[in-house]
Structures are given as structure tokens and as C-alpha cells.
Enzyme design. Structure first.
Site, PDB file in Angstrom:
ATOM      1  N   THR A  85       0.805  -1.232   0.000  1.00  0.00           N
ATOM      2  CA  THR A  85       0.000   0.000   0.000  1.00  0.00           C
ATOM      3  C   THR A  85       0.831   1.271   0.000  1.00  0.00           C
ATOM      4  O   THR A  85       0.488   2.241  -0.677  1.00  0.00           O
ATOM      5  CB  THR A  85      -0.920  -0.002   1.251  1.00  0.00           C
ATOM      6  OG1 THR A  85      -1.879  -1.032   1.084  1.00  0.00           O
ATOM      7  CG2 THR A  85      -1.633   1.311   1.430  1.00  0.00           C
ATOM      8  N   SER A 122       1.178  -7.487  -1.543  1.00  0.00           N
ATOM      9  CA  SER A 122       1.815  -8.603  -0.835  1.00  0.00           C
ATOM     10  C   SER A 122       0.937  -9.846  -0.772  1.00  0.00           C
ATOM     11  O   SER A 122       1.411 -10.917  -0.398  1.00  0.00           O
ATOM     12  CB  SER A 122       2.246  -8.174   0.568  1.00  0.00           C
ATOM     13  OG  SER A 122       1.151  -8.095   1.440  1.00  0.00           O
ATOM     14  N   THR A 164       1.213  -4.875   3.958  1.00  0.00           N
ATOM     15  CA  THR A 164       0.968  -5.336   5.320  1.00  0.00           C
ATOM     16  C   THR A 164       0.327  -6.724   5.370  1.00  0.00           C
ATOM     17  O   THR A 164       0.487  -7.439   6.363  1.00  0.00           O
ATOM     18  CB  THR A 164       0.035  -4.357   6.069  1.00  0.00           C
ATOM     19  OG1 THR A 164      -1.196  -4.243   5.351  1.00  0.00           O
ATOM     20  CG2 THR A 164       0.675  -2.995   6.210  1.00  0.00           C
ATOM     21  N   ASP A 165      -0.381  -7.094   4.297  1.00  0.00           N
ATOM     22  CA  ASP A 165      -1.176  -8.326   4.372  1.00  0.00           C
ATOM     23  C   ASP A 165      -0.343  -9.559   4.718  1.00  0.00           C
ATOM     24  O   ASP A 165      -0.775 -10.408   5.492  1.00  0.00           O
ATOM     25  CB  ASP A 165      -1.934  -8.561   3.055  1.00  0.00           C
ATOM     26  CG  ASP A 165      -3.079  -7.571   2.881  1.00  0.00           C
ATOM     27  OD1 ASP A 165      -3.467  -6.931   3.870  1.00  0.00           O
ATOM     28  OD2 ASP A 165      -3.584  -7.442   1.747  1.00  0.00           O
ATOM     29  N   THR A 193       2.186 -10.255  14.055  1.00  0.00           N
ATOM     30  CA  THR A 193       1.007 -10.723  13.354  1.00  0.00           C
ATOM     31  C   THR A 193       0.157  -9.510  12.955  1.00  0.00           C
ATOM     32  O   THR A 193       0.101  -8.534  13.718  1.00  0.00           O
ATOM     33  CB  THR A 193       0.260 -11.737  14.255  1.00  0.00           C
ATOM     34  OG1 THR A 193      -0.473 -12.618  13.449  1.00  0.00           O
ATOM     35  CG2 THR A 193      -0.641 -11.114  15.255  1.00  0.00           C
ATOM     36  N   GLN A 240      -5.642 -20.851  17.707  1.00  0.00           N
ATOM     37  CA  GLN A 240      -6.374 -19.744  17.066  1.00  0.00           C
ATOM     38  C   GLN A 240      -6.277 -18.474  17.913  1.00  0.00           C
ATOM     39  O   GLN A 240      -6.593 -17.389  17.428  1.00  0.00           O
ATOM     40  CB  GLN A 240      -7.848 -20.123  16.878  1.00  0.00           C
ATOM     41  CG  GLN A 240      -8.035 -21.228  15.886  1.00  0.00           C
ATOM     42  CD  GLN A 240      -9.471 -21.739  15.783  1.00  0.00           C
ATOM     43  OE1 GLN A 240     -10.401 -21.084  16.223  1.00  0.00           O
ATOM     44  NE2 GLN A 240      -9.622 -22.906  15.198  1.00  0.00           N
TER      45      GLN A 240
HETATM   46  N1  ASP Z   1      -2.978  -5.359   0.009  1.00  0.00           N
HETATM   47  C1  ASP Z   1      -1.894  -4.561   0.569  1.00  0.00           C
HETATM   48  C2  ASP Z   1      -0.645  -5.409   0.591  1.00  0.00           C
HETATM   49  O1  ASP Z   1      -0.479  -6.206   1.460  1.00  0.00           O
HETATM   50  C3  ASP Z   1      -2.241  -4.070   1.901  1.00  0.00           C
HETATM   51  C4  ASP Z   1      -1.209  -3.169   2.559  1.00  0.00           C
HETATM   52  O2  ASP Z   1      -0.063  -3.034   2.148  1.00  0.00           O
HETATM   53  O3  ASP Z   1      -1.555  -2.569   3.592  1.00  0.00           O
HETATM   54  O4  ASP Z   1       0.164  -5.322  -0.277  1.00  0.00           O
END
Ligand code: ASP
Length: 335
Positions: free
Chosen positions: A12, A58, A89-90, A160, A271
Site C-alpha cells: 500500500t 503482498s 501489510t497483508d 502478526t 487460534q
Molecule cells: N494489500 C496490501 C498489501 O499487502 C495491503 C497493505 O499493504 O496494507 O500489499
């Protein structure tokens, strides 16, 4: 040598808005960096930036991309005091976990960061995340793979993604933060890994067939049998609480036994983001233990997946993988 290498893998932070939503666009991140004056501030380290080809959301990251990131660090290792990996972030916690195993005998900071709001947007959290990550990489107090986000520095293989929309998006539930970035960056020296003194090297990963099975009430284990016994080498069970599964493991036990005969390893994680697996505490987990599943202790699922990739890529037998899954290798679990 107090120069930092930024590797942009995508995410992002450097995305632009298109008709299909936010997407990484080649060269766009560099344009955004040019608009951040602080990056040239006298207290900032010198830095170079290279971009992975292709840059990715990602969600699309693969084992091959982890190898490419590892190669960039290996090939530039002697020329920089630290590395900042810009990442979506994913799956950032997966990549951080994988790199923590792959970069053997690391004695420099490798800081993963990104943002929830792109740099091109008004309220982007990317500026601070990037600036502070660069400072952390220059400080070189933390000589391990770590993740900086929203004011917190955490061990990469303990992190996480916790929130889909908050700016404090990551947590380290089973290990304290390595540093807090408030008015100053306060490191917690007692919590940091010490370099081994060995020669730095990269262990690349193979595309080992790994699976994650989240247990839920009413699960019909028979439906997953062939996957568990024949198709996968490593399987992470995300179980209830401290390692519990429905039916006292009864239906699962022959499946687990057969999976071992096929050379697979089953790792029991929880979990719950916080706490540890303890097989045998309840009748509902004792069957798993007897059948030979391995306790993942307080491993995150991300770290368990990465560790399975790593151990099988090292060429260990299933018996050896079982043994090492329960031993702390790089600060990923509490024994
Ligand atoms: N979909 C994005 C990624 O993981 C989300 C992000 O970067 O916050 O690349």
C-alpha cells in the site's frame, strides 16, 4: 558504511489509485519518496533504494519472492549498515518470519515496514513508518529481522497483522516489543537477539507443499483426509485454545498417523493470538499428542508456516523437522 538500503517490494505505501483499486505501479514509490523532505534531513542516514521486479501487492508474494529478497540482502550485505524492506501489510508477518530463518547469522538490522494508507494520500502513516525504520536500520542496535509499524518495533517472527484498518496494525502477542518509538526510540536491550558470530549466509526456500487447517465446530476431518495424508509435507492445525480439537482427536488420529507414514509433519498452533499450546492439558488435545503431532507452543501461524518451509528446505527428514519445530531457533518460540 552508515548507509541503508531500501528494498521496495510493493504494498500500500507506494500504491496509486486505479480503476481497480489501489495497485503498485513501477517507479511510483520513488516519486513519492522525492516528496518527503525529511529523508534528506542531516540526521537521516544516507540511503539507496531499489525496487523489486515486479512490485507486488503482498497478497501475491511467493516463496520465490522471499528468495529474491534474501538475494538482494546477501548481494548487498557488506555495503550497507542495515536494510529496510518496504512491503505490503497483508503478508508482512509471513515474509518477516521467513527471512528470520533464511538470513542465517545476521548481524545487521533488517526492518520490514509499510503502511495502511498510501504515501499519496493525505493522512498516510507511511512517512513515519519509513523514516523511523530508516533510523532504526542506521542505529543498528537491533541486529535481527524485525517489523516496525505504528510506533512499535517487534521481532519479525513474533509479529502478526492484527487490524485491517487501524494504523497500529501489528501486534507481538507472545513477545514484548523490541522498541517503542515515542519522542525518542527506546530500545529494550535485554530482549534483543545477539549475533551468533558465524558467517552470514542465505538459506533459500523451496516450494514445499504446506497447508494450514483452521479447526471449527462441526469440522468433518474425513473431507480433508487425502490432503493431510498425501498432498502436504507440513500442516499447521489452528486449534482451539491450548491445542484442542473436536471429538477428542478420535477421527483425526488415524489420519495423523497415516500422514506421518507419508513423511508429513503436523504442527499444532492456537487460534488465540496470545498464549501457548499445551498438548495433553485437556482430553481434547491428548489424542493429537499420542498420534505424534508436534506442539507449536506459542508460534504464530505465520512463523509456523515459515519454519516448516525452512526446515524442509534445509533437507531435514520428517523426524528432524518434528524435533526442530519444538526448539527455538531464532527467537520464534518460547520453549
Ligand atoms: N494489500 C496490501 C498489501 O499487502 C495491503 C497493505 O499493504 O496494507 O500489499
Amino acid at each position: 558504511m552508515d548507509k541503508v538500503l531500501i528494498l521496495n517490494t510493493g504494498g500500500t505505501i507506494g500504491m496509486a489509485l486505479t480503476a481497480n483499486g489501489y495497485t503498485p505501479i513501477k517507479g511510483y514509490f520513488r516519486t513519492e519518496l522525492e516528496r518527503i523532505e525529511e529523508l534528506e534531513h542531516e540526521n537521516m542516514p544516507k540511503w539507496d533504494m531499489i525496487e523489486m521486479d515486479p512490485i507486488l501487492d503482498s497478497s501475491n508474494i511467493t516463496v520465490n519472492d522471499w528468495n529474491k529478497i534474501g538475494e538482494v540482502i546477501r548481494d548487498n550485505y557488506d555495503d550497507y549498515c542495515g536494510f529496510v524492506i518496504v512491503h505490503g501489510t497483508d503478508t508482512m508477518a509471513y515474509t518477516a518470519s521467513a527471512l528470520s530463518f533464511m538470513l542465517r547469522n545476521l548481524d545487521k538490522p533488517v526492518v520490514l515496514t509499510g503502511s495502511q494508507i498510501p504515501l499519496c494520500e493525505l493522512r498516510s502513516d507511511g512517512r513515519d513508518n519509513l523514516i523511523t525504520s530508516l533510523v532504526i536500520a542506521k542505529d543498528a542496535v537491533v541486529k535481527e529481522v524485525c517489523l516496525y509499524f505504528g510506533g512499535k518495533l517487534m521481532r519479525g517472527n513474533r509479529a502478526t497483522k492484527f487490524s485491517a484498518d487501524k494504523l497500529i496494525a501489528f501486534k507481538s502477542c507472545n513477545y514484548p516489543y523490541l522498541a517503542d518509538a515515542g519522542i525518542t526510540i527506546k530500545y529494550n536491550p535485554n530482549l534483543l537477539r545477539q549475533p551468533t558470530g558465524g558467517k552470514f549466509e542465505l538459506q533459500k526456500l523451496d516450494d514445499v507443499p504446506i497447508g494450514v487447517l483452521k479447526i471449527f465446530p462441526g469440522i468433518q476431518f474425513g473431507l480433508f483426509e487425502s490432503m493431510i495424508t498425501e498432498n502436504l509435507k507440513g500442516i499447521v492445525f489452528e486449534t482451539f485454545g491450548s491445542g484442542n480439537v473436536p471429538g477428542n482427536g478420535g477421527e483425526l488420529i488415524p489420519i495423523i498417523k497415516s500422514s506421518f507414514d507419508h513423511g508429513a509433519v503436523i504442527v499444532v498452533c492456537s487460534q488465540c493470538p496470545q498464549g501457548t499450546v499445551s498438548l495433553g492439558t485437556y482430553e481434547t488435545s491428548s489424542g493429537l499428542k499420542k498420534a505424534g503431532a508436534v506442539a507449536g507452543h506459542d508460534l504464530t501461524t505465520e512463523a509456523a508456516v515459515a519454519k516448516l518451509y525452512y526446515l524442509f528446505s534445509c533437507g531435514y527428514s520428517a523426524e528432524e523437522v518434528k524435533k526442530y519445530m519444538e526448539i527455538d531457533l531464532v527467537g520464534e518460540l518460547t520453549e
